[in-house]
Design a protein around this motif. Structure first.
Motif, PDB file in Angstrom:
ATOM      1  N   ALA A 276      58.596 -10.101  64.933  1.00 52.29           N
ATOM      2  CA  ALA A 276      58.620 -11.318  65.756  1.00 52.29           C
ATOM      3  C   ALA A 276      58.486 -10.980  67.233  1.00 52.29           C
ATOM      4  CB  ALA A 276      59.918 -12.093  65.500  1.00 52.29           C
ATOM      5  N   VAL A 277      59.168  -9.935  67.667  1.00 48.21           N
ATOM      6  CA  VAL A 277      59.103  -9.541  69.074  1.00 48.21           C
ATOM      7  C   VAL A 277      57.705  -9.024  69.396  1.00 48.21           C
ATOM      8  CG1 VAL A 277      60.080  -8.071  70.861  1.00 48.21           C
ATOM      9  CG2 VAL A 277      61.543  -8.952  69.050  1.00 48.21           C
ATOM     10  N   ARG A 278      57.205  -8.218  68.497  1.00 55.11           N
ATOM     11  CA  ARG A 278      55.877  -7.634  68.657  1.00 55.11           C
ATOM     12  C   ARG A 278      54.821  -8.740  68.779  1.00 55.11           C
ATOM     13  NH1 ARG A 278      54.029  -2.673  70.078  1.00 55.11           N
ATOM     14  NH2 ARG A 278      52.126  -3.674  70.742  1.00 55.11           N
ATOM     15  N   HIS A 279      54.953  -9.697  67.892  1.00 53.83           N
ATOM     16  CA  HIS A 279      54.028 -10.819  67.835  1.00 53.83           C
ATOM     17  C   HIS A 279      54.002 -11.553  69.188  1.00 53.83           C
ATOM     18  CE1 HIS A 279      51.653 -13.742  65.693  1.00 53.83           C
ATOM     19  NE2 HIS A 279      52.413 -14.726  66.121  1.00 53.83           N
ATOM     20  N   ALA A 280      55.185 -11.739  69.752  1.00 48.59           N
ATOM     21  CA  ALA A 280      55.272 -12.441  71.031  1.00 48.59           C
ATOM     22  C   ALA A 280      54.596 -11.642  72.134  1.00 48.59           C
ATOM     23  CB  ALA A 280      56.733 -12.689  71.384  1.00 48.59           C
ATOM     24  N   HIS A 281      54.514 -10.336  71.949  1.00 47.05           N
ATOM     25  CA  HIS A 281      53.923  -9.483  72.980  1.00 47.05           C
ATOM     26  C   HIS A 281      52.416  -9.286  72.778  1.00 47.05           C
ATOM     27  CE1 HIS A 281      58.069  -8.385  74.006  1.00 47.05           C
ATOM     28  NE2 HIS A 281      57.577  -8.009  75.156  1.00 47.05           N
ATOM     29  N   VAL A 284      50.058  -9.013  75.570  1.00 40.58           N
ATOM     30  CA  VAL A 284      50.845  -8.715  76.768  1.00 40.58           C
ATOM     31  C   VAL A 284      51.071  -7.206  76.859  1.00 40.58           C
ATOM     32  CG1 VAL A 284      53.037  -9.104  77.947  1.00 40.58           C
ATOM     33  CG2 VAL A 284      51.960 -10.972  76.692  1.00 40.58           C
ATOM     34  N   VAL A 285      51.401  -6.627  75.690  1.00 45.49           N
ATOM     35  CA  VAL A 285      51.519  -5.170  75.621  1.00 45.49           C
ATOM     36  C   VAL A 285      50.391  -4.687  74.729  1.00 45.49           C
ATOM     37  CG1 VAL A 285      52.900  -3.308  74.643  1.00 45.49           C
ATOM     38  CG2 VAL A 285      54.003  -5.095  75.987  1.00 45.49           C
ATOM     39  N   GLU A 286      49.615  -3.740  75.205  1.00 45.43           N
ATOM     40  CA  GLU A 286      48.480  -3.295  74.403  1.00 45.43           C
ATOM     41  C   GLU A 286      48.987  -2.579  73.169  1.00 45.43           C
ATOM     42  OE1 GLU A 286      47.434  -0.339  77.284  1.00 45.43           O
ATOM     43  OE2 GLU A 286      48.842  -1.719  78.221  1.00 45.43           O
ATOM     44  N   SER A 287      48.157  -2.564  72.132  1.00 46.12           N
ATOM     45  CA  SER A 287      48.600  -1.861  70.942  1.00 46.12           C
ATOM     46  C   SER A 287      48.644  -0.387  71.296  1.00 46.12           C
ATOM     47  CB  SER A 287      47.658  -2.123  69.776  1.00 46.12           C
ATOM     48  OG  SER A 287      46.449  -1.475  69.993  1.00 46.12           O
ATOM     49  N   SER A 330      60.219 -18.101  71.693  1.00 46.25           N
ATOM     50  CA  SER A 330      61.084 -18.014  72.874  1.00 46.25           C
ATOM     51  C   SER A 330      60.632 -16.893  73.789  1.00 46.25           C
ATOM     52  CB  SER A 330      62.537 -17.762  72.457  1.00 46.25           C
ATOM     53  OG  SER A 330      62.969 -18.743  71.562  1.00 46.25           O
ATOM     54  N   ILE A 331      60.370 -15.732  73.186  1.00 47.35           N
ATOM     55  CA  ILE A 331      59.990 -14.586  74.008  1.00 47.35           C
ATOM     56  C   ILE A 331      58.654 -14.832  74.681  1.00 47.35           C
ATOM     57  CG2 ILE A 331      59.408 -12.128  73.941  1.00 47.35           C
ATOM     58  CD1 ILE A 331      61.413 -11.827  71.722  1.00 47.35           C
ATOM     59  N   ARG A 332      57.770 -15.472  73.943  1.00 46.64           N
ATOM     60  CA  ARG A 332      56.453 -15.766  74.499  1.00 46.64           C
ATOM     61  C   ARG A 332      56.599 -16.631  75.759  1.00 46.64           C
ATOM     62  NH1 ARG A 332      51.685 -13.192  73.734  1.00 46.64           N
ATOM     63  NH2 ARG A 332      49.992 -14.559  74.291  1.00 46.64           N
ATOM     64  N   VAL A 333      57.402 -17.662  75.630  1.00 46.31           N
ATOM     65  CA  VAL A 333      57.589 -18.557  76.785  1.00 46.31           C
ATOM     66  C   VAL A 333      58.177 -17.773  77.954  1.00 46.31           C
ATOM     67  CG1 VAL A 333      58.913 -20.520  77.651  1.00 46.31           C
ATOM     68  CG2 VAL A 333      57.812 -20.655  75.422  1.00 46.31           C
TER      69      VAL A 333
END
Ligand code: ADP
Ligand code: MG
Length: 586
Positions: A276-281, A284-287, A330-333
């Protein structure tokens, strides 16, 4: 295996049974410390002092000022399945303590020399018990000890040579010990911790209640760089609360060494949460790079099963999907907020207490969220899904959803294009387009000419994040695609890629050319080609679109969705038939 002769069945001696159980709980010195710290925290300690010798192989001692153990229960505490924390199955469902299995002390005692001293508020002195072969032959004697408990574990694995062989160097074992202490210290800000190794103090963390004290602890444990650029997070919806700190967009790490997730105060390593955290990133964060975070999820204990694994690292949620969605969204926002609303001094550490998100902050995020999409926000209540609930699709092209205002029709192909373009923009802003490996490599027949084209542009493709190899004269194998295009079907992407590459000089791959190429692919490709069109996939798409709108980065261009309000429907029904006259009832 050779069949053995008939052996009779006998019950295992208690110590051997405990040693077998220890195999699951006690892996190395750090796992002993984890169990002892959990016990001290469960006992309500305000100060916990840890002494370690030789990476924990020689000595692990944990001293706390918690409630202590009743003298008559001391020996019993060393007995398997003896616990003060649950009594019935129902208690297990609502368990709020860190421990409950009653396995740790007997397991540890069976593979070490363990001594337990405890003193309760009612005792005039402390009492000591030394673990023997069986809890029934352990005897207690009075010793002086302040209120609280001290557990001393010496010579771990002295009697199990096979286990001892698996221990690494003192330095490595000590690093794991430190890790465990850090996790505990992030889980319990209200408790003071100290750690000494070979009589040298390495951590002294006073109890932290104010924002400043808490951020000081985060800085001490996670490093000043993280604390400096961390965004404070506070969200709450439908019985779920998420709070804590995440690295701002642009802050990432080469390894996943700064990822802490706590569920109801328990540190977990859970794939669903990590995803879930990864998905939000995404974007935003490159693989290949790792986000950094210290996050706290709180929910009704009955909604989560912690009894999935003996070391209690994994959890199982009743409603995994909404937990995943809530965290991701939430993290995405939070991640997208500063890029739109400008510098946000209040969004940095020092910040909110990690346990309870402050309502002011939740509001803060809601305001930010709404600011990005006033048209929807004025009508949709906070927490509601602006694009509504998916009803179905028409012709594997349009998603039909219902929200409070009526029907919503979404052009999924355009939606996917818009999302891919936004991710591409974010990846470029981050300086690099990452690659997303495919779970299953796809073999794609492109014809000899198509395969030639891809081979010619191998360098360009690699820079874009494609992992493509020729495996036959007319076939390529695709193992990875550019991260911004994640979710697209490999076959559709390859076909679009061949078309987009026609006329591109294989030597000229400046950044501009690369960008133009990817944009071309996004234009040409039906990114829904690999979709299953099940409700979950469509729902995820709508949520992605909402996030995109919330980010304010959706730009202008073709319309992706349209609201059909009840009035619109009435007007449409009452209006003229279609121009060619074959629609509607006349
Ligand atoms: P569990 O934590 O699963 O109950 P343990 O074997 O870890 O099982 O501990 C057994 C019992 O011993 C606990 O239920 C608790 O009552 C008691 N105990 C252990 N450590 C402490 C401590 N530091 N302070 C107070 N009680 C403790
Ligand atoms: Mg325990």
């Amino acid at each position: 295996m050779k069949p053995q002769g008939l052996a009779r069945i006998h019950a295992l001696p208690e110590r051997l049974a405990n040693q077998i159980a220890a195999g699951e709980v006690v892996e190395r010195p750090a796992s002993v410390l984890k169990e002892l710290l959990e016990n001290s925290i469960d006992a309500g300690a305000a100060h916990i002092r840890v002494d370690i010798e030789h990476g924990g192989t020689r000595l692990i001692r944990v001293r706390d000022d918690g409630v202590g153990i009743h003298r008559d229960d001391l020996a019993l505490a060393l007995n398997r399945h003896a616990t003060s924390k649950i009594a019935t199955l129902d208690d297990l469902i609502h368990v709020e303590s860190l421990g409950f299995r009653g396995e740790a002390l007997p397991s540890i005692a069976s593979v070490s020399r363990l001594e337990l001293i405890s003193c309760t508020a009612d005792d005039d002195s402390g009492w000591k018990v030394v673990a023997g072969d069986s809890w029934t032959d352990a005897s207690t004697e009075p010793v002086s000890h302040p209120k609280g408990t001290t557990v001393t574990v010496r010579d771990l694995f002295y009697n199990t040579p096979a286990r001892r062989k698996f221990m690494r160097t003192e330095k490595t074992e000590y690093r794991h010990i430190e890790d465990v202490l850090k996790r505990a210290a992030l889980a319990r800000f209200d408790c003071a911790f100290s750690l000494r190794h070979n009589a040298r103090q390495s951590y002294a963390l006073p109890g932290a209640s104010s924002d400043t004290e808490q951020s000081r602890r985060v800085a001490r444990i996670c490093g000043g760089a993280f604390a400096q650029c961390a965004l404070v997070l506070g969200f709450e919806a439908e019985g779920l609360k998420l709070s804590g700190w995440i690295g701002e967009p642009g802050y990432s790490r080469g390894v996943a060494d700064l990822q802490y997730f706590f569920v109801n105060g328990r540190m977990v390593r859970d794939n669903l949460l990590r995803h879930a955290v990864r998905h939000a990133h995404d974007g935003v964060v490159e693989s290949g790079r790792q986000p950094a975070y210290v996050l706290y999820l709180e929910l009704d204990p009955a909604q989560v099963d912690v009894n999935v694994h003996p070391s209690k690292h994994e959890v199982r949620f009743r409603d995994a999907r909404s937990v995943h969605d809530f965290i991701s969204r939430s993290i995405r926002v939070a991640l997208l907020k500063p890029s739109v609303s400008g510098a946000d001094a209040s969004g940095r550490v020092p910040g909110a207490p990690p346990f309870r998100p402050r309502p002011a902050e939740v509001r803060d995020h809601m305001v930010a969220y709404q600011a990005f999409h006033p048209a929807v926000a004025t009508r949709a209540a906070p927490g509601e899904k602006p694009l509504g609930e998916v009803l179905d699709h028409v012709d594997r092209h349009y998603v039909i959803a219902r929200n409070a205002n009526g029907l919503v029709v979404v052009d999924a192909r355009r939606g996917c294009r818009r999302i891919a373009a936004e991710r591409l923009g974010a990846a470029l802003a981050g300086g690099r387009i990452g690659a997303r490996p495919l779970l299953v490599p796809a073999a794609i027949a492109l014809g000899a000419q198509g395969a030639d084209t891809l081979e010619e542009h191998a360098v360009t493709l690699e820079r874009l994040g494609f992992d493509v190899r020729r495996i036959a004269h007319d076939t390529v194998s695709c193992r990875g695609i550019p991260a911004p295009l994640a979710g697209g079907s490999a076959e559709a992407l390859m076909t679009a890629l061949v078309a987009a590459l026609a006329g591109v000089d294989s030597r000229g791959s400046s950044s501009d050319t690369l960008l133009a190429l990817l944009e071309d692919i996004i234009e040409r490709c039906d990114l829904t080609a690999g979709w299953s069109w099940d409700r979950a996939a469509m729902d995820e798409h709508l949520r992605d679109l909402e996030r995109l709108e919330a980010s304010g980065r959706c730009g202008v261009g073709e319309r992706v969705w349209r609201q059909l309000e009840v009035d619109d429907i009435a007007q449409w029904l009452a209006g003229p038939d279609r121009l060619d006259g074959d629609g509607g009832v006349t």
